[in-house]
Design an enzyme around this catalytic site. Sequence first.
Site, PDB file in Angstrom:
ATOM      1  CG  HIS A   1     -90.849  78.869  15.356  1.00  0.00           C
ATOM      2  ND1 HIS A   1     -90.815  80.037  14.634  1.00  0.00           N
ATOM      3  CD2 HIS A   1     -91.649  79.112  16.419  1.00  0.00           C
ATOM      4  CE1 HIS A   1     -91.562  80.952  15.240  1.00  0.00           C
ATOM      5  NE2 HIS A   1     -92.093  80.406  16.313  1.00  0.00           N
TER       6      HIS A   1
ATOM      7  CE1 TYR B   1     -87.748  85.732  23.410  1.00  0.00           C
ATOM      8  CE2 TYR B   1     -90.048  85.304  22.877  1.00  0.00           C
ATOM      9  CZ  TYR B   1     -88.741  85.473  22.472  1.00  0.00           C
ATOM     10  OH  TYR B   1     -88.418  85.385  21.132  1.00  0.00           O
TER      11      TYR B   1
ATOM     12  CB  SER C   1     -92.371  86.602  20.129  1.00  0.00           C
ATOM     13  OG  SER C   1     -93.714  86.225  20.022  1.00  0.00           O
TER      14      SER C   1
ATOM     15  CB  THR D   1     -89.105  87.608  16.592  1.00  0.00           C
ATOM     16  OG1 THR D   1     -88.000  86.757  16.912  1.00  0.00           O
ATOM     17  CG2 THR D   1     -90.165  86.841  15.833  1.00  0.00           C
TER      18      THR D   1
END
Length: 539
Positions: A254, A368, A370, A381
């Site tokens: 990532h 959360y 994104s 992001t």
Amino acid sequence: MYLSARDSVVLNFNPFMSFNPDPKTEYNDQLVRATNMVSSAVRFMKTLRAGLLEPEVFHLNPAKSDTDGFKKLIRWVPSSLSWYGAYMVNAYPLDMSQYFRLFNSSRIPKQGRDELFTDDKGRHLLVMRNGNMYVFDIVDRDGNLVSPAEIQSHLKYILSDQTPAPAFPLGVLTSENRDTWAGLREKLTAAGNAEDLRTVDSALFCLSLDDESMKDHIHISHNMLHGDGCNRWYDKSFSIILTKDGQAAINFEHSWGDGVAVLRFQNEIFKDTTEKPLVHPSSAPAAVDSAAAVRRLQFKLNSELENGIQKARENFDSAVSKLTIDAMEFKKGGKEQLKKGKLSPDAIAQLAFQMGYLRQYGQTVATYESCSTAAFRHGRTETIRPATIHTKQCAHAFVCQPGQHSVEQLRGMLSECSKYHGQLTKEAAMGQGFDRHLFAMRYLANSKGQTLHSLYSDPAYAAINHNILSTSTLTSPAVSLGGFAPVVPDGFGVGYGVHDDWIGCNVSSYPARNVHEFLQCVHKSLEDIFTVVEGKAIN
């Protein structure tokens, strides 16, 4: 943020997105599909590097801008002015600077902070099967795709190779704590493996061929998210995983990029392999000497490295044994019905998570979601914060006081949640969120040795960053399901998609939470919401 994290990339950072099966079932054969995917990946890479890949554009008015006429016109506008031309018709070009790291790239473990490595001269593919690692060229000296029949021959050779699984599979080291792996990698280099490690790092990408067939969605999620730890190189920018029965997925590291770049690649590969496959079930592999073309990497290990691998394996098994994944499909409605009712599909899905969690645990927690900021140069992001006073009020009305409000009042609350969530999404996409801003200020203060503002030691700041509900959404004709692990031990990892007439959730948890019960509560919440949308009272 990613490169400095010392936790294992497995479960903590690498997500997966699985491909839908090829509609022509005979093309889902492991060898045929692997050959076609590798060939299409090279075609995508060549298009990208030639600067011919169609740009990513966010069309606010697709009828005006997503047309052949507009594309032809904008092609002739000088690049210094083209942005304004697109802006005039409400089309926003998105940043594509991450794409160059898709290929020939790897994350290299270093003490304290990892590094990203890219060598675009690499012409070979890394293939893993049964914990063994193989390489062969898929691009020739002129930069063209090696003939698909040759690639098929080489992959067939690897699939029929009788070499037993190594007692000490090197791949599992990429699942270790980053500092531990950095130390072991230095020892691997010292033991004379520098060149082979460089070969792994510079490979176009990793293809993992698994000898196992998949039982169901849950099995696919576990296999594609983590697998057995031995037949993966988790540090590669991405890996295509193909199981014995032709199930395919991408697992990606990532730090270099976000879901949008990988999804674009995945969409193109799916389209190309299903519409213009280069090999067919009847195709014969080329009569070439695959034994000469394919090289199996053989690493020199000493007892210290063998112990390190053994330990990594134990840590991996212990970590993944704690993970539970479950999935849910809500079949009573989706995007179309919500849009008719002037409600944001994403807002309603997020509201269902808030209601579900409230029903299960009786509280509202940090959540959360994104959101891509690719509208900006080098954008990554921003966080959407879906738990709001509006969702709290609405969830309480539905869950705790179901007979105390009229259908009109409940409908009004849904509308309020939808409007507010839409505003938060717009703010996040336009760089007006607060999470990345606060992260950057903290990072700058630390890098300059300044004392941190008291906000950062406030319990409220700690609470909002302990994201019990971590959520991310993707829908695409190429993707069957996506998933990731929770980001905290007492959290849920919620991958979801709102489709035209159904809503899907793929959710993970550790032992502190009951994922099966959570999904039942989310399902009940969606039933209640759609009942109200239809103008009926909930019971």
